[in-house]
Design an enzyme around this catalytic site. Structure first.
Site, PDB file in Angstrom:
ATOM      1  N   GLY A   1     -44.691  31.364  71.676  1.00 42.36           N
ATOM      2  CA  GLY A   1     -45.316  30.584  70.611  1.00 42.36           C
ATOM      3  C   GLY A   1     -45.001  31.202  69.268  1.00 42.36           C
ATOM      4  O   GLY A   1     -44.435  32.292  69.199  1.00 42.36           O
ATOM      5  N   LYS A   2     -45.293  30.497  68.228  1.00 42.37           N
ATOM      6  CA  LYS A   2     -45.130  31.052  66.877  1.00 42.37           C
ATOM      7  C   LYS A   2     -45.988  30.235  65.938  1.00 42.37           C
ATOM      8  O   LYS A   2     -46.227  29.046  66.182  1.00 42.37           O
ATOM      9  CB  LYS A   2     -43.653  30.955  66.445  1.00 42.37           C
ATOM     10  CG  LYS A   2     -43.263  31.968  65.396  1.00 42.37           C
ATOM     11  CD  LYS A   2     -43.021  33.337  65.998  1.00 42.37           C
ATOM     12  CE  LYS A   2     -42.666  34.366  64.971  1.00 42.37           C
ATOM     13  NZ  LYS A   2     -42.243  35.625  65.574  1.00 42.37           N
ATOM     14  N   GLY A   3     -46.432  30.874  64.861  1.00 42.67           N
ATOM     15  CA  GLY A   3     -47.211  30.155  63.858  1.00 42.67           C
ATOM     16  C   GLY A   3     -46.683  30.472  62.485  1.00 42.67           C
ATOM     17  O   GLY A   3     -45.940  31.441  62.293  1.00 42.67           O
TER      18      GLY A   3
END
Ligand code: NAD
Length: 419
Positions: free
Chosen positions: A108-110
Site C-alpha cells: 500500500g502507499k499513501g
C-alpha cells in the site's frame, strides 16, 4: 514499450518491469489483470485550519495495491507533487518488495499533496489527524499498516497511532510502523534499510570473490538510507571512497571517515569542503570506477542517457527506483551486477514487519535479535533472487519481480476468488 513511453514516470516504470516478469513467467492475461489492478484506492479532501485562521483543503490518497498475502503495508508521503499515479506505482512496489522478502504483507502507499517545509508542526498535526480519521475504516493492524516516507516522520506516525487509538478507545500501536521506540517502535528500525544494503552487498562481494576490505564504495545520498549504509559499510571495513549529495561530492581513495563527515555536515550544513577528503564533481562522481555503487538518494538517477558511463561492478539500489527501466539493458550488457531496489532496500520494511510483530506480541526484542533476524531474511532473499536469476537466465531485477509475482499469484490462486 509504447511510443509515448515516459522513462521517468514511476507508474510506467513499475509496469515495464511487471510486464517483463509476467511475460517470462507466462502468466495468463486474467492473472496479469488481477495483479496489475490496485485492490482499493481512496481519495479524500482534507479541510485544515491553518495557523493564520485560513481554511485550506488538501487532497490525500491511500492505495491498497494488494492484501492477498496480508495487510497492505507502505509509507505515507507528504509532498507538493504527489499524484495518484505515483502512489499507485509505489503501492505496487511494496507488494512486490514484501513478497521478495517473504513477509506476510501486501502493498500500500499513501500521500497528501502539501508542502511540509512551509507548514508548522501544529498544521501538520491537524492535517495528519484528519487524514487518519478519514481513513479510520480502512487502516488497522489487520488491514493496512502505514509507515513514514518522504515528508513524514516518527512524529507523524505517533499522531496517526494516537488518532487511531482515540477512535478505537484503546491503544493500538500496531496500526503504524516507524514509530518512536517509546511508543512501540522497534530497535534497529532507523538503521534497518542501510543495514539491509550492507548485508546484500557483502553477499554480492562474496560472490565476486572481493574481500570487503578491498571494496571501494561510492554512495549517493547522505540521508537515512545512504548515511546509515555508508556508516555501516565503513564499520564493516569497506572503503567508502566517495559520497555524493545534491550540492557536491567528496572523495578520499583511502576511505572517508563517515562519522567525521556527518559531524562536518552538521556543523556546516554541507558535505563539501570536508577536510578528510577532496571536493569532486557530483555528476562525474557517479561514474567513478568502483566495486559498489549505492544510489540511495532519489529515483531516476541512472537512465538511458548515462547508464553506459557507470563503472561499478555492483549496484546496490538503496533508493526506490534509482534506475529507469530503459537503463536496465545497458547495465546488463555491461555485466553490472544489480541488486534491485525491491531486494536491496527491503531491510526497512522487514524491520517494520518486526515492529508490527513486537507490537502485537507486546514483547520487545533487543537490537541484536532484530539485526540477527534481519540478516537471516536478507541473506535468504538475496540467495533466492540470485539462484532464480541463474536458473532462469534472467537479470536479478527480473528474477526478483518474477519471484514476487509468482508468490502473489500463487496465494491468489490458492485462496480462490470470492464471488
Ligand atoms: P532522506 O531524505 O533521509 O535522504 C535522501 C538524501 O539524498 C538527502 O541527504 C538529500 O540531500 C540527498 N539528495 C537529494 N537529491 C540528491 C541528488 N540529486 N544527489 C545526491 N543526493 C541527493 O531519504 P531516505 O529515507 O534516505 O530515502 C532515500 C531513498 O531510499 C528514497 O528513494 C526512499 O524512497 C528510499 N527508501 C527509504 C527507506 C527508509 O527506510 N528510509 C526504505 C526503502 C527505500
Amino acid at each position: 514499450m509504447p511510443h509515448s513511453y515516459d522513462e521517468f514516470n514511476p507508474l510506467e516504470a513499475a509496469e515495464a518491469r511487471f510486464d517483463l516478469a509476467a511475460a517470462a513467467l507466462n502468466l495468463n492475461e486474467g492473472m496479469r489483470k488481477v495483479l496489475r489492478s490496485p485492490a482499493r484506492e481512496v481519495i479524500i479532501h482534507i479541510p485544515v485550519e491553518l495557523d493564520n485562521g485560513r481554511l485550506e483543503v488538501f487532497t490525500g490518497y491511500r492505495v491498497q495495491h494488494s492484501i492477498a498475502r496480508g495487510p497492505a503495508k507502505g509509507g505515507i508521503r507528504y509532498a507538493p507533487d504527489v499524484t495518484l499515479d505515483e502512489v499507485r506505482a509505489l503501492a505496487s512496489w511494496m507488494t512486490w518488495k514484501c513478497a521478495v522478502v517473504k513477509i506476510p504483507f501486501g502493498g500500500g502507499k499513501g500521500g497528501v499533496i502539501c508542502d511540509p517545509s512551509i507548514m508548522s508542526d501544529r498544521e501538520l498535526e491537524r492535517l495528519t489527524r484528519r487524514y487518519t480519521a478519514e481513513l479510520i475504516d480502512i487502516i488497522g493492524p489487520e488491514s493496512d499498516v502505514p509507515a513514514p516516507d518522504l515528508g513524514t516522520s516518527q512524529q507523524t506516525m505517533a499522531w496517526i497511532m494516537d488518532t487511531y487509538s482515540m477512535h478505537k478507545r484503546h491503544t493500538v500501536t500496531a496500526v503504524v510502523t516507524g514509530k518512536p521506540v517509546d511508543l512501540g517502535g522497534s530497535q534497529g528500525r532507523t538503521e534497518a534499510t542501510g543495514r539491509g544494503c550492507l548485508i546484500v552487498t557483502l553477499q554480492a562481494l562474496k560472490k565476486f570473490g572481493i574481500e570487503p576490505k578491498q571494496a571501494r564504495v561510492v554512495v549517493q545520498g547522505f540521508g537515512n538510507v545512504g548515511g546509515q549504509a555508508a556508516r555501516l559499510m565503513s564499520q564493516a571495513g569497506l572503503k567508502v571512497v566517495t559520497l555524493i549529495e545534491w550540492d557536491g561530492a567528496v572523495h578520499n581513495p583511502a576511505g572517508l571517515d563517515i562519522d567525521a563527515l556527518g559531524a562536518h555536515r552538521k556543523a556546516t550544513g554541507s558535505i563539501v569542503n570536508f577536510e578528510g577528503g577532496e571536493n569532486v564533481d557530483k555528476d562525474e562522481a557517479l561514474y567513478l570506477e568502483c566495486d559498489v555503487l549505492v544510489p540511495a538518494a532519489k529515483e531516476n538517477v541512472i537512465h538511458s542517457a548515462n547508464a553506459h558511463k557507470i563503472r561499478a561492478k555492483i549496484i546496490c539500489e538503496g533508493a526506490n527506483g534509482p534506475t529507469t527501466a530503459l537503463a536496465d539493458p545497458t547495465l546488463k550488457a555491461k555485466g553490472i551486477f544489480v541488486i534491485p531496489d525491491i531486494l536491496a532496500n527491503a531491510g526497512g520494511v522487514t524491520v517494520s514487519y518486526f515492529e508490527w510483530v513486537q507490537d502485537r506480541q507486546g514483547y520487545f526484542w533487543s537490537e541484536e535479535l532484530v539485526n540477527t533476524r534481519l540478516e537471516e531474511i536478507m541473506t535468504a532473499s538475496f540467495r533466492d533472487v540470485v539462484n532464480y536469476a541463474e536458473k532462469h537466465d534472467v537479470d536479478n531485477r527480473t528474477a526478483a519481480y518474477m519471484l514476487a509475482l509468482d508468490r502473489v499469484a500463487f496465494t491468489i490462486k490458492q485462496r480462490g476468488l470470492y464471488a
